[in-house]
Design an enzyme around this catalytic site. Structure first.
Site, mmCIF file in Angstrom:
data_model
loop_
_atom_site.group_PDB
_atom_site.id
_atom_site.type_symbol
_atom_site.label_atom_id
_atom_site.label_comp_id
_atom_site.label_asym_id
_atom_site.label_seq_id
_atom_site.Cartn_x
_atom_site.Cartn_y
_atom_site.Cartn_z
ATOM 1 N N ASP A 212 0.836 -1.193 0.000
ATOM 2 C CA ASP A 212 0.000 0.000 0.000
ATOM 3 C C ASP A 212 0.879 1.255 0.000
ATOM 4 O OD1 ASP A 212 -2.725 1.201 0.399
ATOM 5 O OD2 ASP A 212 -1.797 1.930 2.249
ATOM 6 N N GLU A 277 1.464 -0.712 -5.113
ATOM 7 C CA GLU A 277 0.491 0.332 -5.421
ATOM 8 C C GLU A 277 1.293 1.627 -5.439
ATOM 9 O OE1 GLU A 277 -3.291 2.866 -3.700
ATOM 10 O OE2 GLU A 277 -1.616 2.216 -2.462
#
Length: 547
Positions: A212, A277
């Protein structure tokens, strides 16, 4: 690796190069205990469905101990399961069953920030300025005569300032919600902690990590101003994401972190992997996250953002494939995820949106590389646009009015009434309400129905897994000459060629010369020696090549 945590289901270390990964938004997938929230046992019970769908791996959104301010992306304990989702034993049982079914498990790692409930942050608040405890985060004195202004002009991705002041007068950085303080990744304790967290989950058998905010852990030295803010210009800094440089994203030093992680991943058997990401201002900078000494993949969000036009898709595909050649790693394609409006709705909603979404699926799944499928897209689910404001839980909604809750509504499994089999029989609870129109979109309603979106996914995923031209994973494509607005490209072995044709013209298109159709997003009409491809439709043709 202990006996209780078996190795992954296969030995191919390159499985991730051509895998189809199914994203499970854990609290909206399946509820096993009738509390209205999806959980690990619910996933375990539905694993046969995912095996039969034809995916290779599951990516699970965070299930760790958390106050759930941001759907679990505010982690208080990286080594345990939140009671909302179950226990570590539930996780172990789920991953054992998944591996037995040939499914791999990717878990979400959230290294940019912790929860404000994390023991480290609670200790930092108590310890005060200049303490070792505060060094793990990004605390700073404010500007102004009494330090009453934030240290700089940085803005939260969720809206408003990226700084919050604590009782002793210092400020701490949070690029997201105030409940998500950013870690100081120049601190050796932070780096050591996350290397240990990686090993903790690798020892339990996980096959990979989705990182993330992979571009965010390092901030520019000195914390300089961006130079503009929403208050002064009306332009939000987040609008530069993926388009320009920000002092808190995509700093060169972030790559040192991934170079230290890669040997850890490589030390485990079975091809453990990591996908970023990441947002960067150019494809070239994004490509830097990928390589034999860093991460294995980075999401290609440009494909998700492509408009419904042949020119847009072709440009995105060409750029992504060119970059994949440079870095020696396959492209990662995605149409929807838990942060973006579902592509049925992005492509026009209703019948038009569904028609285009089905065609885009054939386009994506015929491209070389790895594809990520977001839960419910195999059912043709649209975005839920009319959720009552009082039920929305996305923290950005309170700050900006923008909400990601509409793509997070629990998916429908069966029955005529909400929540459509989300929980055990008789359960009526669901943390977000599903629309009345979803009865016709449930798994049960679509299973075995020719032409349903679910059966389309099952068909094309089955072909992708076994077809020689698609099972290659890597490699390029050959564009075919077509009429304007029609995309066609081929992939081939020595013996067989598969061609994907997509009609984006706004009128039926005549197609011939590519062989026999083996899958289509809408029925074709025979026309002489060719076929008429409907508006907003895609088809796969197969042609045997002369030996």
């Amino acid at each position: 690796m202990t006996a209780s945590h078996p190795t992954p289901p296969a030995t191919d270390p390159d499985w991730w190069r051509s895998a189809v990964v199914y994203q499970v938004y854990v609290r909206s997938f399946a509820d096993s205990n009738a509390d209205g929230v999806g959980d690990l046992q619910g996933i375990r019970e539905r694993l046969p469905y995912l095996r039969d769908l034809g995916v290779d791996a599951l990516w699970l959104t965070p299930f760790y101990t958390s106050p759930m301010v941001d759907g679990g992306y505010d982690v208080a304990d990286y080594r345990d399961v939140d009671p909302m989702f179950g226990t570590l034993t539930d996780f172990d049982n789920m991953i054992t069953d998944a591996h037995a079914l040939g499914l791999r498990i990717i878990v979400d790692l959230v290294p940019n920030h912790t929860s404000d409930a994390h023991p480290w942050f609670q200790a930092a608040l108590v310890a005060g300025p200049d303490s070792p405890e505060r060094e793990r985060y990004l605390f700073a004195d404010g500007r102004g005569t009494a330090g009453e202004e934030p240290p700089n002009d940085w803005e939260s991705i969720f809206g408003g300032p990226a700084w919050t002041r604590v009782a002793d007068g210092q400020w701490y950085l949070h690029l997201f919600d105030p409940a998500q303080p950013d870690l100081n990744w120049r601190h050796p304790e932070v780096r050591a902690e996350f290397e240990d967290v990686l090993r903790f989950w690798l020892d339990r058998g996980v096959d990979g990590f989705r990182i993330d905010v992979a571009h965010g852990m390092i901030k520019e030295e000195g914390l300089p101003n961006v130079g503009f803010s929403t208050m002064t210009t009306g332009q939000r800094q987040v609008e530069l994401l993926g388009k320009g440089r920000l002092p808190y994203f995509d700093q060169d030093e972030v790559h040192d972190i991934y170079r230290s992680w890669r040997p850890i991943l490589d030390s485990y058997p079975g091809g453990r992997m990591a996908v970023a990401e990441a947002w960067a201002e150019t494809p070239q900078r994004l490509a830097r996250y990928i390589g034999p000494d860093e991460l294995h993949q980075a999401f290609s969000f440009d494909f998700l953002d492509a408009t419904w036009s042949a020119d847009s898709f072709r440009k995105v595909i060409d750029t992504a494939l060119a970059e994949s050649t440079i870095v020696g790693a396959p492209t990662t394609w995605v149409l929807s995820n838990h942060d973006k409006k579902r592509h049925v709705t992005r492509y026009g909603d209703g019948e038009v949106g569904l028609r285009r979404a089905r065609a885009a699926t054939l386009l994506m799944l015929s491209l070389p590389g790895c594809a990520y499928v977001y839960q419910g897209e195999e059912l043709g689910l649209p975005e839920v646009l009319d959720l009552p404001d009082e039920l929305r839980q996305d923290p950005s909604f309170l700050r900006t009015g923008e909400s990601r809750d509409g793509c997070r509504v629990p998916i429908p499994w069966s029955g005529q009434l909400a929540p459509y089999g989300f929980g055990p029989e008789g359960s009526e609870l669901s943390w977000l309400p599903a629309p009345a129109t979803w009865a016709a979109l449930s798994v049960a309603a679509q299973t075995g129905v020719p032409g349903s979106t679910l059966e389309l996914y099952r068909t094309v995923l089955g072909i992708r897994r076994t077809h020689p031209a698609l099972a290659l994973g890597d490699g390029g494509i050959t564009w075919q000459d077509t009429d304007p607005g029609v995309l066609a490209f081929s992939r081939a072995t020595d013996d067989v060629e598969l061609t994907c044709v997509v009609n984006l013209t706004g009128a039926p298109a005549r197609v011939s010369g590519y062989g026999a159709p083996i899958a289509a997003s809408a029925p074709l009409t025979d026309e002489g020696d060719g076929h008429l491809l409907p508006i907003d439709a895609a088809v796969w043709f197969e042609r045997r090549l002369a030996g």
